[in-house]
Design a protein around this motif. Sequence first.
Motif, PDB file in Angstrom:
ATOM      1  N   GLN A  77      44.204 -22.550  50.855  1.00  0.00           N
ATOM      2  CA  GLN A  77      44.233 -23.805  50.114  1.00  0.00           C
ATOM      3  C   GLN A  77      45.472 -23.807  49.219  1.00  0.00           C
ATOM      4  O   GLN A  77      45.834 -22.757  48.666  1.00  0.00           O
ATOM      5  N   PHE A  78      46.106 -24.966  49.116  1.00  0.00           N
ATOM      6  CA  PHE A  78      47.317 -25.094  48.289  1.00  0.00           C
ATOM      7  C   PHE A  78      48.381 -24.073  48.692  1.00  0.00           C
ATOM      8  O   PHE A  78      49.095 -23.520  47.860  1.00  0.00           O
ATOM      9  N   GLY A  79      48.407 -23.781  49.998  1.00  0.00           N
ATOM     10  CA  GLY A  79      49.468 -22.934  50.516  1.00  0.00           C
ATOM     11  C   GLY A  79      49.271 -21.444  50.339  1.00  0.00           C
ATOM     12  O   GLY A  79      50.201 -20.670  50.571  1.00  0.00           O
ATOM     13  N   GLN A  80      48.082 -20.997  49.938  1.00  0.00           N
ATOM     14  CA  GLN A  80      47.846 -19.564  49.792  1.00  0.00           C
ATOM     15  C   GLN A  80      46.382 -19.238  50.097  1.00  0.00           C
ATOM     16  O   GLN A  80      45.519 -20.121  50.020  1.00  0.00           O
ATOM     17  N   PRO A  81      46.087 -17.977  50.462  1.00  0.00           N
ATOM     18  CA  PRO A  81      44.699 -17.597  50.739  1.00  0.00           C
ATOM     19  C   PRO A  81      43.829 -17.804  49.499  1.00  0.00           C
ATOM     20  O   PRO A  81      44.276 -17.560  48.372  1.00  0.00           O
ATOM     21  N   ILE A  82      42.594 -18.240  49.713  1.00  0.00           N
ATOM     22  CA  ILE A  82      41.712 -18.475  48.566  1.00  0.00           C
ATOM     23  C   ILE A  82      41.393 -17.174  47.839  1.00  0.00           C
ATOM     24  O   ILE A  82      40.991 -17.195  46.672  1.00  0.00           O
ATOM     25  N   GLY A  83      41.600 -16.042  48.487  1.00  0.00           N
ATOM     26  CA  GLY A  83      41.387 -14.760  47.830  1.00  0.00           C
ATOM     27  C   GLY A  83      42.358 -14.498  46.699  1.00  0.00           C
ATOM     28  O   GLY A  83      42.158 -13.578  45.893  1.00  0.00           O
ATOM     29  N   ALA A  84      43.410 -15.297  46.628  1.00  0.00           N
ATOM     30  CA  ALA A  84      44.375 -15.139  45.534  1.00  0.00           C
ATOM     31  C   ALA A  84      43.888 -15.802  44.255  1.00  0.00           C
ATOM     32  O   ALA A  84      44.440 -15.546  43.180  1.00  0.00           O
ATOM     33  N   PHE A  85      42.842 -16.640  44.359  1.00  0.00           N
ATOM     34  CA  PHE A  85      42.334 -17.335  43.183  1.00  0.00           C
ATOM     35  C   PHE A  85      41.384 -16.435  42.400  1.00  0.00           C
ATOM     36  O   PHE A  85      40.551 -15.726  42.981  1.00  0.00           O
ATOM     37  N   GLN A  86      41.490 -16.477  41.095  1.00  0.00           N
ATOM     38  CA  GLN A  86      40.742 -15.552  40.249  1.00  0.00           C
ATOM     39  C   GLN A  86      39.236 -15.689  40.440  1.00  0.00           C
ATOM     40  O   GLN A  86      38.520 -14.680  40.468  1.00  0.00           O
ATOM     41  N   ALA A  87      38.734 -16.899  40.567  1.00  0.00           N
ATOM     42  CA  ALA A  87      37.294 -17.094  40.716  1.00  0.00           C
ATOM     43  C   ALA A  87      36.764 -16.398  41.964  1.00  0.00           C
ATOM     44  O   ALA A  87      35.689 -15.778  41.947  1.00  0.00           O
ATOM     45  N   VAL A  88      37.512 -16.492  43.067  1.00  0.00           N
ATOM     46  CA  VAL A  88      37.098 -15.851  44.319  1.00  0.00           C
ATOM     47  C   VAL A  88      37.213 -14.335  44.194  1.00  0.00           C
ATOM     48  O   VAL A  88      36.349 -13.585  44.679  1.00  0.00           O
ATOM     49  N   LYS A  89      38.280 -13.879  43.526  1.00  0.00           N
ATOM     50  CA  LYS A  89      38.414 -12.431  43.309  1.00  0.00           C
ATOM     51  C   LYS A  89      37.213 -11.880  42.553  1.00  0.00           C
ATOM     52  O   LYS A  89      36.678 -10.819  42.888  1.00  0.00           O
ATOM     53  N   HIS A  90      36.783 -12.603  41.520  1.00  0.00           N
ATOM     54  CA  HIS A  90      35.650 -12.145  40.720  1.00  0.00           C
ATOM     55  C   HIS A  90      34.367 -12.095  41.543  1.00  0.00           C
ATOM     56  O   HIS A  90      33.567 -11.164  41.403  1.00  0.00           O
ATOM     57  N   LEU A  91      34.166 -13.095  42.400  1.00  0.00           N
ATOM     58  CA  LEU A  91      32.977 -13.087  43.252  1.00  0.00           C
ATOM     59  C   LEU A  91      32.975 -11.866  44.170  1.00  0.00           C
ATOM     60  O   LEU A  91      31.965 -11.162  44.280  1.00  0.00           O
ATOM     61  N   CYS A  92      34.093 -11.614  44.821  1.00  0.00           N
ATOM     62  CA  CYS A  92      34.178 -10.488  45.757  1.00  0.00           C
ATOM     63  C   CYS A  92      34.043  -9.149  45.033  1.00  0.00           C
ATOM     64  O   CYS A  92      33.397  -8.219  45.532  1.00  0.00           O
ATOM     65  N   ALA A  93      34.647  -9.051  43.844  1.00  0.00           N
ATOM     66  CA  ALA A  93      34.548  -7.811  43.073  1.00  0.00           C
ATOM     67  C   ALA A  93      33.105  -7.552  42.646  1.00  0.00           C
ATOM     68  O   ALA A  93      32.616  -6.415  42.717  1.00  0.00           O
ATOM     69  N   GLY A  94      32.422  -8.590  42.210  1.00  0.00           N
ATOM     70  CA  GLY A  94      31.024  -8.433  41.827  1.00  0.00           C
ATOM     71  C   GLY A  94      30.161  -8.012  43.001  1.00  0.00           C
ATOM     72  O   GLY A  94      29.244  -7.183  42.853  1.00  0.00           O
ATOM     73  N   MET A  95      30.438  -8.566  44.174  1.00  0.00           N
ATOM     74  CA  MET A  95      29.697  -8.182  45.375  1.00  0.00           C
ATOM     75  C   MET A  95      29.894  -6.698  45.690  1.00  0.00           C
ATOM     76  O   MET A  95      28.941  -5.980  46.012  1.00  0.00           O
ATOM     77  N   LEU A  96      31.147  -6.247  45.591  1.00  0.00           N
ATOM     78  CA  LEU A  96      31.445  -4.841  45.886  1.00  0.00           C
ATOM     79  C   LEU A  96      30.742  -3.912  44.896  1.00  0.00           C
ATOM     80  O   LEU A  96      30.174  -2.883  45.297  1.00  0.00           O
ATOM     81  N   VAL A  97      30.748  -4.264  43.624  1.00  0.00           N
ATOM     82  CA  VAL A  97      30.102  -3.423  42.613  1.00  0.00           C
ATOM     83  C   VAL A  97      28.603  -3.317  42.901  1.00  0.00           C
ATOM     84  O   VAL A  97      28.023  -2.221  42.849  1.00  0.00           O
ATOM     85  N   ARG A  98      27.955  -4.452  43.201  1.00  0.00           N
ATOM     86  CA  ARG A  98      26.513  -4.418  43.493  1.00  0.00           C
ATOM     87  C   ARG A  98      26.219  -3.568  44.720  1.00  0.00           C
ATOM     88  O   ARG A  98      25.267  -2.781  44.733  1.00  0.00           O
ATOM     89  N   ALA A  99      27.038  -3.729  45.763  1.00  0.00           N
ATOM     90  CA  ALA A  99      26.800  -2.978  46.996  1.00  0.00           C
ATOM     91  C   ALA A  99      26.988  -1.480  46.786  1.00  0.00           C
ATOM     92  O   ALA A  99      26.197  -0.659  47.282  1.00  0.00           O
ATOM     93  N   GLU A 100      28.033  -1.091  46.056  1.00  0.00           N
ATOM     94  CA  GLU A 100      28.282   0.333  45.840  1.00  0.00           C
ATOM     95  C   GLU A 100      27.232   0.956  44.918  1.00  0.00           C
ATOM     96  O   GLU A 100      26.844   2.110  45.092  1.00  0.00           O
ATOM     97  N   LEU A 101      26.765   0.192  43.935  1.00  0.00           N
ATOM     98  CA  LEU A 101      25.693   0.689  43.081  1.00  0.00           C
ATOM     99  C   LEU A 101      24.425   0.908  43.898  1.00  0.00           C
ATOM    100  O   LEU A 101      23.742   1.933  43.761  1.00  0.00           O
TER     101      LEU A 101
END
Length: 313
Positions: free
Chosen positions: A211-235
């Motif tokens: 979106q807007f010429g870049q992967p949505i993973g570059a947006f902070q909100a999406v980064k936070h969602l993915c990071a939270g998912m990883l933390v829950r899974a690893e815990l």
Amino acid sequence: MRFHLTDDQRALRTGVRDLLARRYGREALRASVDAACGPGPGSGAGAAPGAVVDRGLWRELGAAGFFALRLPEADGGVGLGLPEAALAFEEAGRALLPGPLVATHLAAGSVPGAARGTMVVTAFDLGGPLVTYLGEADAVLGHASLPPGEPVRPTDPLTPLHRVAPPSPGTAYDGLEEYRDEGSLLTAALQLGGALRTVELAVRYAREREQFGQPIGAFQAVKHLCAGMLVRAELARTAVYAAAVTADPGEIAGAKLLADEAAVRNARDCLQVHGGLGFTWEADVHLYLKRAWVRAEQWRTVAEAEEFLAERV
């Protein structure tokens, strides 16, 4: 205490993953969904539900030792322990493999044919009159015969449900107290596999969708969602692996609690990352969420785990 996997454990995990990738990849998963409830909304849905347990794959799992992993070698089993079983079940959860895997595994030493995968064994693991896969099961864990039941519309299309008549006075639905901890741990491992897989799905989509010429993973909100998912899974992974090593009932209850939370919340966040696409029938995200909801009610619910842990404090 070391929780690093041994070479044999890594080989076991790889072997199960390869078997499931070959026999139950995404095409097989979607074919199972179509067989269970038709091709989906707007595409001729409404066909009569079909069987979701692949008997051929069930026998292959039996031949590979999946159900007999913890059965002593003297009894025809593999002779391994809970840690190895947890790794195998994690891979089954990652692949969304349907069927009463936990009940059949637990029945390996008591129901003839369960260890070899020639019998499908279910259980009253939902704590009430509902039982999964009753229409496809050959036996019910802890019960002498299959009770009659009425089909109930399921939350997860690959987890068919039946409601059975109330038990007679002095009897119980489940009869599973001796299996409660092991069933909870193995179900937690299934939830862990789903939680880890939804992390992979979310990260992959965040890299591909632009979106807007870049992967949505570059947006902070999406980064936070993915990071939270990883933390829950690893815990949850740490808790499940530790409980598999110690087999402590309290740690197993904690592992089930954390794995349920990781599976459900990760599936929801994965859906959020996918945006509008995540709400479509064609996306697999909803299947992980629905399966996580069902497993969260099996063997030991979050509320039951919390009460159990509170009593031990």
